[in-house]
Scaffold this active site. Structure first.
Site, PDB file in Angstrom:
ATOM      1  N   CYS A  16     -11.339  30.719 -58.712  1.00  0.00           N
ATOM      2  CA  CYS A  16     -10.015  30.476 -58.146  1.00  0.00           C
ATOM      3  C   CYS A  16      -9.762  31.458 -57.010  1.00  0.00           C
ATOM      4  O   CYS A  16     -10.578  32.335 -56.728  1.00  0.00           O
ATOM      5  CB  CYS A  16      -8.925  30.602 -59.211  1.00  0.00           C
ATOM      6  SG  CYS A  16      -8.806  32.252 -59.925  1.00  0.00           S
ATOM      7  N   CYS A  19      -9.940  35.211 -57.587  1.00  0.00           N
ATOM      8  CA  CYS A  19     -11.300  35.745 -57.654  1.00  0.00           C
ATOM      9  C   CYS A  19     -11.777  36.170 -56.264  1.00  0.00           C
ATOM     10  O   CYS A  19     -12.468  37.183 -56.114  1.00  0.00           O
ATOM     11  CB  CYS A  19     -12.271  34.695 -58.192  1.00  0.00           C
ATOM     12  SG  CYS A  19     -11.859  34.056 -59.820  1.00  0.00           S
ATOM     13  N   CYS A  83     -55.570  50.509 -48.620  1.00  0.00           N
ATOM     14  CA  CYS A  83     -55.385  51.801 -49.278  1.00  0.00           C
ATOM     15  C   CYS A  83     -53.938  51.941 -49.730  1.00  0.00           C
ATOM     16  O   CYS A  83     -53.091  51.109 -49.432  1.00  0.00           O
ATOM     17  CB  CYS A  83     -55.754  52.946 -48.338  1.00  0.00           C
ATOM     18  SG  CYS A  83     -54.723  52.994 -46.846  1.00  0.00           S
ATOM     19  N   CYS A  86     -51.300  51.934 -47.040  1.00  0.00           N
ATOM     20  CA  CYS A  86     -50.975  50.580 -46.568  1.00  0.00           C
ATOM     21  C   CYS A  86     -49.878  49.968 -47.439  1.00  0.00           C
ATOM     22  O   CYS A  86     -48.946  49.324 -46.948  1.00  0.00           O
ATOM     23  CB  CYS A  86     -52.206  49.683 -46.606  1.00  0.00           C
ATOM     24  SG  CYS A  86     -53.560  50.225 -45.561  1.00  0.00           S
ATOM     25  N   ASP A 506     -13.225  27.584 -14.809  1.00  0.00           N
ATOM     26  CA  ASP A 506     -14.059  28.056 -13.711  1.00  0.00           C
ATOM     27  C   ASP A 506     -14.469  26.821 -12.901  1.00  0.00           C
ATOM     28  O   ASP A 506     -14.350  25.686 -13.380  1.00  0.00           O
ATOM     29  CB  ASP A 506     -15.275  28.778 -14.289  1.00  0.00           C
ATOM     30  CG  ASP A 506     -16.271  29.156 -13.223  1.00  0.00           C
ATOM     31  OD1 ASP A 506     -15.852  29.715 -12.209  1.00  0.00           O
ATOM     32  OD2 ASP A 506     -17.466  28.873 -13.419  1.00  0.00           O
ATOM     33  N   ASP A 702     -19.002  29.415 -17.462  1.00  0.00           N
ATOM     34  CA  ASP A 702     -20.427  29.356 -17.796  1.00  0.00           C
ATOM     35  C   ASP A 702     -21.256  30.497 -17.219  1.00  0.00           C
ATOM     36  O   ASP A 702     -22.403  30.668 -17.592  1.00  0.00           O
ATOM     37  CB  ASP A 702     -21.026  28.027 -17.311  1.00  0.00           C
ATOM     38  CG  ASP A 702     -21.178  28.001 -15.794  1.00  0.00           C
ATOM     39  OD1 ASP A 702     -20.277  28.520 -15.109  1.00  0.00           O
ATOM     40  OD2 ASP A 702     -22.190  27.477 -15.315  1.00  0.00           O
ATOM     41  N   ASP A 706     -18.122  35.132 -15.628  1.00  0.00           N
ATOM     42  CA  ASP A 706     -17.037  34.590 -16.455  1.00  0.00           C
ATOM     43  C   ASP A 706     -16.901  35.322 -17.782  1.00  0.00           C
ATOM     44  O   ASP A 706     -15.923  35.116 -18.506  1.00  0.00           O
ATOM     45  CB  ASP A 706     -17.275  33.098 -16.746  1.00  0.00           C
ATOM     46  CG  ASP A 706     -17.197  32.243 -15.489  1.00  0.00           C
ATOM     47  OD1 ASP A 706     -16.380  32.569 -14.613  1.00  0.00           O
ATOM     48  OD2 ASP A 706     -17.967  31.269 -15.387  1.00  0.00           O
TER      49      ASP A 706
END
Length: 833
Positions: A16, A19, A83, A86, A506, A702, A706
């Site tokens: 709910c 929660c 090893c 590693c 623009d 764009d 801008d």
């Protein structure tokens, strides 16, 4: 390295709205957490915190709060482990992936077992992380994709709830028939008493109801009483208290009626059993509806290829998508999906990119052209080199964008959260007061009346509906917007967009095609086109501006190398070519540099009156030429502007272009306002002025110049075909360059907010009106005393109503049907986000 990280978690136990708030508080209390947003509809949490935020701290906090994070585990095969050092390096590489709780690398078996928070990462990302550390990792073939795991969990939940409803229903039916049937049909009651006897009928109801509560209804008590013990009651607590009260009273009436006042002994087994059945039914319907709210994300995920043919030693090897690395050479056959982002190295074909651009016509592709994950190869085989894999691909980034928007919390949700945090405790208090009031002032048998009214109050209250009202509408609305080609990068833009009063645009690349062509090249005395144009084009060759591309295209491919190229935002650029210094830009650049334009000023003014953009070139501080380019208006621009005006919005153009050129275009398109010759900083000032004069403003752009305006506007809308910087600064991204997408964004915003208001009105109105009815306020006036079973049915239906109303948004259609965006197009043609 970034100083912050974002982790997405899947949560369990959310039932709910209260929660949600408690889970957010638990996560916010973890050291290093900066921002938290929990979504009830899809049970996820988005956590932004410090880069070194330990995932186990988040998991522990959620577990303590009673909302455990869902964990996942993946097994990796790791090569080149030789090893112990590693092993250590491989483990560190895995542990540094955000969301990883534990990573254990085994040298002997050359494998790793990784436990991580579901939703925060994936097996493929883990394999790539350990590969980057020098130890090639591979997800084992038997591992199931996490998305499939999530789908499976959802399906399992729906099936489990369905089984619980069926079992509980079958057990409850005889109880309901015996008790309620006897009340509604006196002859049936007499027959039961005459055949099996009243006490035997009570015992039968006791056995069947106990089976219902201990079996299908057990979860309400386990979760509900646990929440009560934490002093954090939730919806399960209300159900647990209400049904336990009805069941407990019935037990006393059945086995020790002498403990009750005379005439008060009665059984309410059917109420307890029917409540469990109806609430389980509501949750089953709710789970099914929730599954449909995430349809857009599943459609996006479905576009991802599962495997690809990777060229290894000259042979094509079928390879899982998680195991593909940057630099791999991939072969794609006709009709197959492109697996990852890449660049074609050989072959020619047509690729269907409608899921990116919305354009139904396949695009011709050949060597050197980019290809995008999720698009479909046409009739030719191609080979391409992987450039972006995993979560770096365009498709994956768009999925993340939509997920974040769907998980966002709108400002309107803040008030809801504050109310719902105290809602369940308030309901429990109201139920207690109801019982006391009936005991003090109610008629005989007062105890029975008090029990019925108190249980009804507990059961009819529905915090679920309040919690689901906003997130479900956001999920469905943003998902449908994505299918229309409108991506909400920031969820709160959904609310802000419907408040705008003016749309500022623009010019180049937004109103116009952004693909200008050279129309005029007039040289000053002593200069010629053949000598000046190659110099100008060479200087512009390093610029991405559309005008620069037009000049380069006009000059041809064989250009000298330019050096010391310096872009001057809002003015033009400076460069050196063949030892000569060049200045190229608007007339204000020449004035700033003290260069006399002379007679070319009249030529430029005449060009501007025709709607063309005049630029000037100076060589070694002397004016050399005036250049004019024309940029056609985009298809759909006029229709979009007309739609804005029909909606009562004003439309303005803010451009860095010449005033005369801007005025011609504004008059042609019927714009209300125009501001020209604006530098990037001036665009911001103009926007602030417009906001003070007209109210909320949306800015559409764009270009790189801008970006400040996009970030400043009430809502920044980036054209998807624009620059990465512009898209990153925007709140909303349009899939293609068509301005009609803004109209669709407005339509989705208004429809979604209207849907949210309907849901909230229902959720709050339902509780405000029916809780008093359940308490019995109408009874003294001759009205009914609500049955707990009816209360359970009303509560179950309230959440289903909210979800069903939100799902209506899936039927939204583009406001302008002639838009180029295909109905199933879901992406933006730029990998910026």
């Amino acid at each position: 390295m970034s100083d912050s990280t974002q982790i997405t978690l899947k949560l369990s136990g959310l039932s709910c709205a209260s929660c949600v708030t408690r889970a957010e508080r638990a996560l916010s209390a973890v050291a290093g957490v900066k921002e938290v947003s929990v979504n009830l509809a899809n049970a996820t949490a988005q956590v932004t915190g410090a880069a070194d935020l330990p995932p186990h701290a988040l998991a522990d906090a959620l577990a303590d709060a009673g909302y455990p994070a869902v964990e996942a585990q993946v097994s990796l095969r790791i090569d080149n482990l030789s090893c112990a050092s590693c092993v250590g390096r491989a483990e560190r590489a895995l542990q540094e992936v955000p969301g990883v709780i534990e990573a254990s690398v085994n040298l002997a078996s050359q494998s790793a077992e990784v436990r991580y928070l579901s939703g925060s990462t994936s097996g493929g990302d883990l394999a790539r992380a350990v590969t980057a550390a020098g130890y090639p990792g591979h997800v084992r073939q038997h591992e199931i994709d996490e998305q499939a795991q999530g789908d499976q969990r959802r399906d399992d939940e729906i099936q489990q709830l369905g089984r619980q409803v069926l079992v509980a229903g079958l057990l409850t039916l005889p109880v309901f028939a015996i008790e309620m049937g006897g009340h509604m049909i006196p002859a049936l009651h007499h027959w039961i008493v005459a055949t099996i006897g009243q006490q035997t009928s009570y015992l039968l109801q006791f056995v069947l109801t106990t089976a219902v509560l201990v079996g299908p209804g057990r979860g309400f008590y386990v979760k509900g009483f646990a929440a009560l013990m934490r002093a954090a009651p939730d919806m399960n607590s209300l159900v647990a208290i209400g049904t336990a009260a009805a069941y407990g009273f019935s037990l006393v009436s059945t086995f020790a009626p002498g403990l009750l006042p005379a005439g008060a002994a009665n059984v309410y087994y059917e109420a307890a059993a029917v409540i469990v059945v109806l609430i389980l039914l509501g949750r089953w319907l709710e789970a099914r509806a929730k599954g449909r709210t995430g349809a857009a994300i599943r459609k996006l995920v479905g576009l991802q290829a599962q495997s690809a043919l990777v060229i290894v030693d000259g042979k094509a090897v079928e390879t899982a998508i998680e195991q593909i690395s940057v630099g791999d050479l991939i072969r794609t056959l006709p009709g197959e999906r492109i697996a990852v982002d890449g660049e074609i190295t050989s072959g020619q074909s047509y690729v269907d990119e409608s899921m990116i651009t919305g354009e139904p016509v396949p695009v011709a592709k050949s060597t050197g052209d980019p290809v995008t994950a999720g698009t479909v190869n046409g009739n030719g085989g191609i080979e391409y080199r992987a450039t972006r894999v995993g979560r770096d691909t365009l498709l994956a980034q768009i999925i993340q964008m939509v997920e974040r928007a769907q998980g966002a919390k709108l400002p309107v949700q803040g008030l809801v959260d504050r109310i719902t945090l105290w809602f369940v405790p308030a309901v429990i208090a109201a139920a207690a007061l109801t019982i006391v009031a009936w005991l003090l002032f109610g008629p005989d048998p007062a105890l029975s009346f008090a029990l019925v009214a108190g249980v009804s109050v507990l059961i009819i209250a529905c915090p679920c509906a309040m919690g689901l009202a906003t997130p479900t509408s956001i999920m469905v609305g943003t998902g449908r917007a994505a299918e229309m080609g409108v991506l909400f990068r920031k969820g709160d833009a959904l609310q802000q967009l419907q408040q705008i009063r003016l749309v500022a645009l623009d010019k180049t690349g937004t109103l116009t095609m952004g693909q200008p062509s050279l129309t005029t090249f007039t040289c000053a005395e002593g200069y010629s086109r053949d000598t000046v144009l190659p110099l100008v084009a060479a200087a512009e060759s390093q610029s991405e501006h559309p005008i620069a591309r037009a000049l380069v295209a006009a000059a041809g491919p064989d250009l000298a190398a330019a050096s010391n190229v310096e872009a001057i935002p809002g003015y033009g650029l400076r460069a050196e070519v063949d030892g000569q210094s060049l200045l190229i830009g608007a007339d204000r650049l020449m004035r700033r540099e003290g260069i006399e334009i002379g007679d070319l000023a009249e030529v430029g003014a005449a060009l501007a009156k025709r709607g063309e953009t005049p630029l000037y070139a100076a060589i070694e501080g002397r004016i050399a030429a005036v250049i004019a380019v024309a940029d056609p208006i985009k298809q759909g621009t006029r229709a979009a502007i007309q739609a804005f005006h029909q909606q009562g919005l004003k439309v303005a153009m803010i451009t860095g272009d010449n005033a005369a050129t801007a005025a011609v275009i504004a008059a042609d398109l019927g714009l209300d306002l125009v501001r020209s010759e604006c530098l990037p900083a001036q665009k911001v000032e103009v926007l602030k002025q417009l906001q003070s004069e007209h109210g909320a403003v949306a800015f559409v752009g764009d270009g790189i110049n801008d970006a400040p305006a996009l970030a400043t506007a009430g809502v920044g809308i980036a054209i998807g075909t624009g620059t990465d910087v512009a898209i990153e600064a925007a709140d909303v991204v349009l899939m293609s360059g068509d301005l009609r997408g803004v109209v669709n964004a407005l339509m989705v915003s208004r429809a979604t907010m209207r849907n949210i208001r309907q849901n909230l009105l229902w959720a709050f109105g339902y509780n405000v009106l029916l809780i008093p009815v359940a308490a019995g306020v109408l009874y003294p006036l001759g009205g009914p005393l609500l049955s707990p079973a009816l209360a359970a049915g009303a509560m179950a239906l309230s959440s289903v109503f909210v979800l069903s109303n939100a799902l209506r948004l899936r039927r939204l259609r583009p406001a302008l049907t002639e838009t180029a965006s295909a109905p199933d197009a879901v992406l933006v043609a730029n990998p910026a986000a």
